[in-house]
Design a protein around this motif. Sequence first.
Motif, PDB file in Angstrom:
ATOM      1  N   THR A  83      82.301  15.660  24.015  1.00 16.14           N
ATOM      2  CA  THR A  83      80.981  16.271  23.866  1.00 16.14           C
ATOM      3  C   THR A  83      80.684  16.465  22.388  1.00 16.14           C
ATOM      4  OG1 THR A  83      79.525  18.034  24.667  1.00 16.14           O
ATOM      5  CG2 THR A  83      81.687  18.693  23.892  1.00 16.14           C
ATOM      6  N   ASP A  84      79.425  16.729  22.089  1.00 17.95           N
ATOM      7  CA  ASP A  84      78.990  16.955  20.708  1.00 17.95           C
ATOM      8  C   ASP A  84      78.220  18.270  20.639  1.00 17.95           C
ATOM      9  OD1 ASP A  84      79.700  14.261  19.549  1.00 17.95           O
ATOM     10  OD2 ASP A  84      78.333  13.652  21.150  1.00 17.95           O
ATOM     11  N   CYS A  85      78.277  18.898  19.482  1.00 20.58           N
ATOM     12  CA  CYS A  85      77.436  20.071  19.249  1.00 20.58           C
ATOM     13  C   CYS A  85      77.104  20.117  17.767  1.00 20.58           C
ATOM     14  CB  CYS A  85      78.127  21.355  19.707  1.00 20.58           C
ATOM     15  SG  CYS A  85      79.560  21.854  18.737  1.00 20.58           S
TER      16      CYS A  85
ATOM     17  N   SER B  97      82.272  16.853  16.780  1.00 25.49           N
ATOM     18  CA  SER B  97      82.685  15.949  17.850  1.00 25.49           C
ATOM     19  C   SER B  97      83.939  16.524  18.501  1.00 25.49           C
ATOM     20  CB  SER B  97      82.969  14.551  17.293  1.00 25.49           C
ATOM     21  OG  SER B  97      83.336  13.665  18.320  1.00 25.49           O
TER      22      SER B  97
ATOM     23  N   GLU C  82      81.268  15.163   9.499  1.00 27.82           N
ATOM     24  CA  GLU C  82      81.364  15.633  10.875  1.00 27.82           C
ATOM     25  C   GLU C  82      82.703  16.353  11.068  1.00 27.82           C
ATOM     26  OE1 GLU C  82      80.507  13.251  14.835  1.00 27.82           O
ATOM     27  OE2 GLU C  82      82.523  12.775  14.084  1.00 27.82           O
TER      28      GLU C  82
ATOM     29  N   GLY D 188      77.487  18.385  12.319  1.00 29.47           N
ATOM     30  CA  GLY D 188      77.791  17.920  13.662  1.00 29.47           C
ATOM     31  C   GLY D 188      79.264  18.113  13.983  1.00 29.47           C
TER      32      GLY D 188
ATOM     33  N   TYR E  29      85.781  17.077  13.458  1.00 28.43           N
ATOM     34  CA  TYR E  29      86.441  16.465  14.614  1.00 28.43           C
ATOM     35  C   TYR E  29      87.518  17.411  15.137  1.00 28.43           C
ATOM     36  CZ  TYR E  29      89.551  13.672  17.448  1.00 28.43           C
ATOM     37  OH  TYR E  29      90.333  13.223  18.489  1.00 28.43           O
TER      38      TYR E  29
ATOM     39  N   TRP F 195      86.806  16.361  21.556  1.00 28.32           N
ATOM     40  CA  TRP F 195      87.460  15.423  22.460  1.00 28.32           C
ATOM     41  C   TRP F 195      88.544  16.134  23.267  1.00 28.32           C
ATOM     42  CZ3 TRP F 195      86.950   9.826  22.486  1.00 28.32           C
ATOM     43  CH2 TRP F 195      85.908   9.364  21.665  1.00 28.32           C
TER      44      TRP F 195
ATOM     45  N   SER G 141      75.746  19.549  23.685  1.00 25.77           N
ATOM     46  CA  SER G 141      75.474  18.499  24.675  1.00 25.77           C
ATOM     47  C   SER G 141      76.385  18.667  25.888  1.00 25.77           C
ATOM     48  CB  SER G 141      75.701  17.121  24.068  1.00 25.77           C
ATOM     49  OG  SER G 141      74.880  16.922  22.935  1.00 25.77           O
TER      50      SER G 141
END
Length: 276
Positions: free
Chosen positions: A206-208, A220, A253, A218, A255, A222, A190
């Motif tokens: 953003t996320d990918c 995340s 997820e 997923g 991080y 930062w 994203s």
Amino acid sequence: MMSGIEEVIDGLSGMITREQAKALLDNRATAKASAADQNPDKIPEDITNAVGLLEFVEMNRRRGMVGRSITDAFTVNVRDSVYRIFNPSSYSSQGVQSERRTVVLGTEGFTIKLSLRRLSALMDSGAFERGDTMLVSNALLDMQNCELKEGKGTSVRRLAPTRLESVIDYSVLTEGMKNIDIIGKIVEVSPIRHVSALSGTTIPVTDCVMSDQSNTIGVSLWESAALASASMHVNDFMKIEFCNIRTRNEKLEVYAGNLSRVVVGKAFASRLRALG
């Protein structure tokens, strides 16, 4: 003819004791003997490691020598393990935008920082990883801050690849895992967006989605990890170092933030494919 100890003392204008010079030579000899197994023809003769540097700085602090120009200008060759590589940060100098980055050398409890500018991009383009054995030639030892800085003649190279394992099978991931390394193929990414922090500043996020060829998860990203995503594209292979696993919306997820490192490169493709 001067002995090795006398040469060190003379090279530092007599500002260290014979005991300090001997300790420095002993640490250099230990690192050199180990390094010679990797590439005996190209390892500098004058070499030390993180422990040797820390001891040398501490000895000079006890004698009140730190801060004098002769020690501030000390040039060293260092061979040691890469403990951590941080994401790059950008800065502006005379209107020119550049990047800098911190690399940490050594082992738990015995580490020293290496600040890079010109060589910062090489950490990603050369796919350097935590656990690699790195040789840093002609680095400047900042005695006041007990860290290494890049000079005009500084160079870095990998002597041996990491032996640390990265997660390439996402079925082993569980909530609460911390400081792990994970490799995957990017299947979605994203655009970077900015969210407001309590301090009033904005934080890039953003996320990918990454795949191990069988499962997806997923991600995340930062702060500096999100900014590193600017070079990501679908079908790229990526490694994230020092990331955590958490649950969001009842799904696991990955991080990654400022203390993580994100790097994209073809070098990680073969390791991921080995799973199949």
